[in-house]
Design an enzyme around this catalytic site. Structure first.
Site, PDB file in Angstrom:
ATOM      1  N   SER A  58      -5.415 -12.207  -4.233  1.00 36.46           N
ATOM      2  CA  SER A  58      -4.168 -12.342  -5.006  1.00 36.46           C
ATOM      3  C   SER A  58      -4.097 -11.167  -5.972  1.00 36.46           C
ATOM      4  CB  SER A  58      -4.115 -13.665  -5.762  1.00 36.46           C
ATOM      5  OG  SER A  58      -5.023 -13.656  -6.829  1.00 36.46           O
ATOM      6  N   ILE A  59      -4.031  -9.976  -5.399  1.00 33.84           N
ATOM      7  CA  ILE A  59      -4.036  -8.754  -6.216  1.00 33.84           C
ATOM      8  C   ILE A  59      -2.748  -8.655  -7.040  1.00 33.84           C
ATOM      9  CG2 ILE A  59      -4.289  -6.232  -6.166  1.00 33.84           C
ATOM     10  CD1 ILE A  59      -6.725  -7.791  -5.015  1.00 33.84           C
ATOM     11  N   LEU A  61      -0.065  -6.766  -6.161  1.00 38.86           N
ATOM     12  CA  LEU A  61       0.500  -5.413  -6.002  1.00 38.86           C
ATOM     13  C   LEU A  61       0.179  -4.489  -7.186  1.00 38.86           C
ATOM     14  CD1 LEU A  61       4.001  -6.136  -4.366  1.00 38.86           C
ATOM     15  CD2 LEU A  61       1.830  -5.623  -3.258  1.00 38.86           C
ATOM     16  N   ASN A 115       7.110  -3.466   2.494  1.00 41.13           N
ATOM     17  CA  ASN A 115       6.362  -4.703   2.279  1.00 41.13           C
ATOM     18  C   ASN A 115       7.361  -5.744   1.780  1.00 41.13           C
ATOM     19  OD1 ASN A 115       4.714  -6.778   1.573  1.00 41.13           O
ATOM     20  ND2 ASN A 115       3.280  -5.566   0.358  1.00 41.13           N
ATOM     21  N   CYS A 118       4.557  -9.796   0.623  1.00 40.84           N
ATOM     22  CA  CYS A 118       3.419 -10.078  -0.264  1.00 40.84           C
ATOM     23  C   CYS A 118       3.554 -11.489  -0.824  1.00 40.84           C
ATOM     24  CB  CYS A 118       3.347  -9.074  -1.413  1.00 40.84           C
ATOM     25  SG  CYS A 118       2.032  -9.515  -2.579  1.00 40.84           S
ATOM     26  N   ILE A 179       0.795  -9.347  11.216  1.00 40.54           N
ATOM     27  CA  ILE A 179       1.283 -10.163  10.136  1.00 40.54           C
ATOM     28  C   ILE A 179       0.641  -9.738   8.804  1.00 40.54           C
ATOM     29  CG2 ILE A 179       1.770 -12.200  11.511  1.00 40.54           C
ATOM     30  CD1 ILE A 179      -0.917 -13.381  10.687  1.00 40.54           C
ATOM     31  N   GLY A 253      -7.644  -4.403   8.634  1.00 39.10           N
ATOM     32  CA  GLY A 253      -7.693  -4.635   7.192  1.00 39.10           C
ATOM     33  C   GLY A 253      -9.038  -5.101   6.705  1.00 39.10           C
ATOM     34  N   THR A 254      -9.201  -6.410   6.652  1.00 35.14           N
ATOM     35  CA  THR A 254     -10.385  -7.019   6.042  1.00 35.14           C
ATOM     36  C   THR A 254     -11.702  -6.505   6.630  1.00 35.14           C
ATOM     37  OG1 THR A 254      -9.035  -8.957   5.631  1.00 35.14           O
ATOM     38  CG2 THR A 254     -11.402  -9.277   5.489  1.00 35.14           C
TER      39      THR A 254
HETATM   40  C1  SIN Z   1      -1.321  -8.149  -3.140  1.00 33.46           C
HETATM   41  O1  SIN Z   1      -1.259  -7.082  -3.759  1.00 33.46           O
HETATM   42  O2  SIN Z   1      -1.246  -9.237  -3.724  1.00 33.46           O
HETATM   43  C2  SIN Z   1      -1.505  -8.153  -1.651  1.00 33.46           C
HETATM   44  C3  SIN Z   1      -0.526  -7.314  -0.954  1.00 33.46           C
HETATM   45  C4  SIN Z   1       0.218  -8.037   0.126  1.00 33.46           C
HETATM   46  O3  SIN Z   1      -0.171  -9.115   0.541  1.00 33.46           O
HETATM   47  O4  SIN Z   1       1.236  -7.518   0.571  1.00 33.46           O
END
Ligand code: SIN
Length: 291
Positions: A58-59, A61, A115, A118, A179, A253-254
């Site tokens: 849960s960054i 952005l 995006n 998010c 996705i 990604g991960t």
């Molecule tokens: C984030 O920054 O919370 C994640 C980015 C995303 O899921 O698009």
């Protein structure tokens, strides 16, 4: 692109740290972490949490804003012999439009990824990607303001992803990536508190791969534009599943967090797979799932 493998936005920064560990010039493309018009602090910590077969983030952005990105990060990225795709997010249609206008003027950008998916921010983000009407409007606003190839990144947190894919295609998207993460939650059984400061977060990693493959397959039946498959890809055979489902490229990604050489391993593994099966071109397996 010299091959169909690239990082998923947000898992590779601008590539600076990875450049010390791997040969970035081997990648098909570089995709930058989402950038917004103004700097964002992001969500309260903790922002990451490991779960079975994946992780939650849960960054929110967090980024330094477009001006800083174009001054400090993009010059670094464009030094590589790899197309650079800039991923953007906004709180409003006008913010997406303005970001597209600014990026359109910059030399050396190969594409823009929108995006609209998010799950961790209150305004914008997933709200645009969860409604076909808003997804269409934001794509049209971006399309009107850039000549660059336009990729729209879709959220899986919807009932009918094909409807959203058709909406962004009709509004002028050149490609679709899918996705983004699935909304999830994890709870500490000692403290009874959520493991993320934001309570919920986006689930990524192998846990979401079958959902991603299914959605890529559905979208590939619905639109004719290229699809970048994303979701739990950790090795070459995972990538092959996405190609068979109809993806024309994949983003990782991960898995990069576990092994920074994942993408170059996948590129070599895909070559070996094609040779082993008697194919000469990845195009020979795209969409070839036998249903
Ligand atoms: C984030 O920054 O919370 C994640 C980015 C995303 O899921 O698009």
């Amino acid at each position: 692109m010299k091959n169909p493998v690239m990082p998923a936005s947000g898992t590779f920064g601008a590539g600076r740290e990875y450049s010390e560990l791997m040969d970035i010039n081997r990648l098909g493309a570089l995709v930058a972490k989402t950038v917004t018009l103004k700097p964002r602090d992001g969500n309260i910590p903790p922002r990451l949490c490991e779960v079975s077969s994946g992780m939650l983030n849960s960054i929110g952005l967090q980024n330094e804003g477009i001006d800083h990105f174009l001054k400090h990060d993009f010059p670094f990225m464009k030094e590589f012999d790899v197309p650079v795709i800039i991923n953007i997010a906004g709180n409003s249609l006008e913010e997406y439009a303005q970001l597209c206008r600014e990026i359109d003027r910059v030399e050396g950008v190969s594409g823009i990824e929108l995006n609209i998916s998010c799950p961790n921010i209150k305004a914008g983000g997933i709200a645009f990607g969860a409604s076909s009407k808003l997804a269409e409007q934001v794509t049209a606003a971006a399309r009107y303001n850039t000549q660059l190839p336009l990729i729209v990144k879709l959220t899986p947190n919807v009932y009918n992803i094909s409807k959203i894919a058709r909406a962004v295609t009709s509004a002028g998207a050149d490609a679709i990536s899918l996705i983004n993460t699935m909304v999830g939650m994890s709870i500490d059984t000692n403290t009874f508190k959520p493991n993320l400061g934001n309570i919920t977060g986006g689930l990524s990693g192998p846990a979401i791969k079958p959902i991603a493959v299914r959605m890529v397959w559905e979208v590939a039946q619905s639109v004719k534009i290229p699809i970048i498959g994303i979701g739990g890809i950790s090795n070459a055979l995972d990538a092959v599943e996405f190609f068979l489902a109809g993806a024309t490229a994949v983003a990782v990604g991960t898995a990069n967090f576990i092994n920074p050489l994942t993408m170059t391993d996948i590129i070599s593994g895909l070559e070996a797979y094609l040779v082993d099966k008697g194919f000469t071109d990845i195009g020979q397996i795209i969409g070839k799932v036998k249903t």
